[in-house]
Motif scaffolding. Structure first.
Motif, mmCIF file in Angstrom:
data_model
loop_
_atom_site.group_PDB
_atom_site.id
_atom_site.type_symbol
_atom_site.label_atom_id
_atom_site.label_comp_id
_atom_site.label_asym_id
_atom_site.label_seq_id
_atom_site.Cartn_x
_atom_site.Cartn_y
_atom_site.Cartn_z
ATOM 1 N N ASN A 1 -43.351 -55.352 -30.225
ATOM 2 C CA ASN A 1 -42.768 -56.693 -30.329
ATOM 3 C C ASN A 1 -43.434 -57.674 -29.363
ATOM 4 N N ARG A 2 -43.773 -57.198 -28.187
ATOM 5 C CA ARG A 2 -44.315 -58.089 -27.152
ATOM 6 C C ARG A 2 -45.812 -58.335 -27.300
ATOM 7 N N GLY B 1 -47.406 -58.070 -30.450
ATOM 8 C CA GLY B 1 -47.665 -58.579 -31.790
ATOM 9 C C GLY B 1 -48.366 -57.564 -32.664
ATOM 10 N N ARG C 1 -46.683 -64.388 -28.423
ATOM 11 C CA ARG C 1 -45.864 -63.299 -27.889
ATOM 12 C C ARG C 1 -45.904 -63.271 -26.366
ATOM 13 N N HIS C 2 -46.932 -63.870 -25.779
ATOM 14 C CA HIS C 2 -47.032 -63.942 -24.315
ATOM 15 C C HIS C 2 -46.591 -65.305 -23.776
ATOM 16 N N HIS D 1 -38.637 -61.479 -22.193
ATOM 17 C CA HIS D 1 -39.600 -61.704 -23.264
ATOM 18 C C HIS D 1 -40.949 -61.066 -22.936
ATOM 19 N N ALA E 1 -43.932 -59.727 -37.623
ATOM 20 C CA ALA E 1 -45.050 -60.329 -36.889
ATOM 21 C C ALA E 1 -46.057 -60.974 -37.839
#
Length: 400
Positions: free
Chosen positions: A221-222, A224, A18-19, A40, A277
């Motif tokens: 979302n970012r 997780g 996610r990163h 993102h 996720a």
């Protein structure tokens, strides 16, 4: 009912994915590709320390090896696809998020005002109208244009050690009345928000409920997965009370699930996650074995306690620790390989070289020839980013 469990390895890999750190991105690191990276991540923190590269540049370069600093400058100052504002600190944020930040501007203004000593307020208020008139009449303005430069840098006294005009500029920016149109060096240049922010974003409106829902959903979302507090802290817009209420409602609606996240030590921490996720975590590939140098302000490490739980990586910037008591240098760079943080490096630009003064491997990490070779390759890539020609390892650089 048995709770879902995300084991530590899958949790680390989902978090890094996610990163944008699990796999190398192949984009050019400019234009729309850079906009996509910024969107993102959600934001990129800005910091003035430049021993090797500025924080925002190193963060973006870690995701796109072809990124160069002028690419972000263009998106903020010319293309206007991003703007500068606060999350937990000064950051570059996608321009499409600007309507969300109206609530942040209002809440920050109220919080800052509430912290002012009453006897200081009248003196500061008198500066605001004057500064706004100056910017309205003269356009782009920096701290050099409005008052004594003698006290424009932060100190332990905070805002009160600044010249009143500097305080006014900063406050008007934090409250959304001014916007940063560009920087020269690292100095901010301000203008009226309506002259900087594209009209479609400037005039868009969302109510507070919509903003809270957006901020919590996008944070999850970012990241997780995360607790209510971690989700609230991500953009630093939502209050802890709002975050808890959102999680209760989203859980009842089936939009999120509860899961136990395994720490590196085997403990479990109750967090929220989405079904998407969970599916993603089950299907993630093994990470690359390449080594990456990270910024001390990388978003993956912003929450130091979380980094310790997930990766066993105890990390603090020791700027305010006396040199004699520092375990490492005051500003060292985390180093990651695959889904494991393997050490930290003290390195600086010196003339035409990147000089590695020290590298401290994490416990259990063996720095054999292969790993040293991979580290050297990464540093040669960094050298191209910071425009130096060679990498030099100091005497006794590899520490116990």
């Amino acid at each position: 009912m048995t709770l879902l469990l995300l084991d530590n390895q899958r949790a680390r890999r989902l978090f890094l994915d996610r990163h944008l750190l699990l796999r190398y991105g192949s984009g050019p690191g400019r234009g729309e590709d850079l906009d996509g990276v910024l969107h993102h991540l959600g934001f990129v923190q800005i910091d003035s320390v430049n021993t090797l590269a500025r924080a925002h540049d190193l963060i973006l370069w870690s995701r796109r090896g072809r990124y160069r600093p002028e690419a972000l400058e263009h998106r903020v100052a010319r293309a206007r696809t991003a703007f500068e504002a606060w999350t937990h600190d000064a950051s570059v944020i996608p321009m499409s998020f600007y309507p969300i930040w109206r609530l942040k501007f209002a809440r920050d203004e109220a919080r800052i005002r509430a912290g002012w000593p009453p006897e200081k307020i009248a003196r500061l208020e008198a500066n605001f109208d004057a500064i706004l008139r100056h910017v309205s009449d003269h356009g782009v303005t920096s701290s050099r244009d409005v008052g004594d430069e003698a006290k424009t840098e932060k100190s332990s006294a905070g805002w009160w050690d600044w010249h009143p005009s500097k305080v006014a500029l900063e406050f008007l920016w934090r409250s959304g009345q001014l916007a940063i149109c560009h920087r020269k060096g690292f100095r901010k240049h301000y203008n009226l928000a309506e002259r900087v922010i594209p009209h479609d974003q400037l005039n868009a409106r969302m109510d507070d409920v919509e903003i809270v829902d957006w901020a919590m959903s996008e944070a999850l979302n970012r990241l997780g997965f995360g607790t209510a507090g971690e989700l609230a802290d991500f953009f630093a817009i939502v209050t802890r009370e709002e975050a808890k209420a959102w999680c209760v409602e989203a859980l009842e609606d089936g939009r999120i699930l509860e899961a136990e996240i395994e720490t590196v030590g085997g403990d479990r921490r109750l967090s929220y996650i989405t079904e998407e996720a969970l599916d993603c975590a089950a299907a993630l590939p093994k990470p690359t074995s390449s080594i990456r140098l990270l910024s001390p302000f990388d978003p993956a490490l912003r929450d130091r306690a979380r980094a310790e739980r997930l990766f066993g990586f105890h990390y603090r910037i020791e700027i305010f620790v006396p040199a004699a008591k520092r375990q490492y240098g005051y500003y060292v760079f985390p180093v990651i390989q695959g889904d494991r943080l393997i050490g930290r490096m003290d390195g600086k630009r010196v003339g035409n070289a990147l000089v590695v003064h020290a590298f401290w491997p994490e416990t259990g990490v063996r720095m054999g020839k292969g790993r040293i070779s991979a580290l050297t390759s990464e540093l040669r890539r960094v050298a191209r980013l910071v425009n130096v020609e060679e990498v030099v390892f100091g005497k006794a650089w590899l520490r116990a």
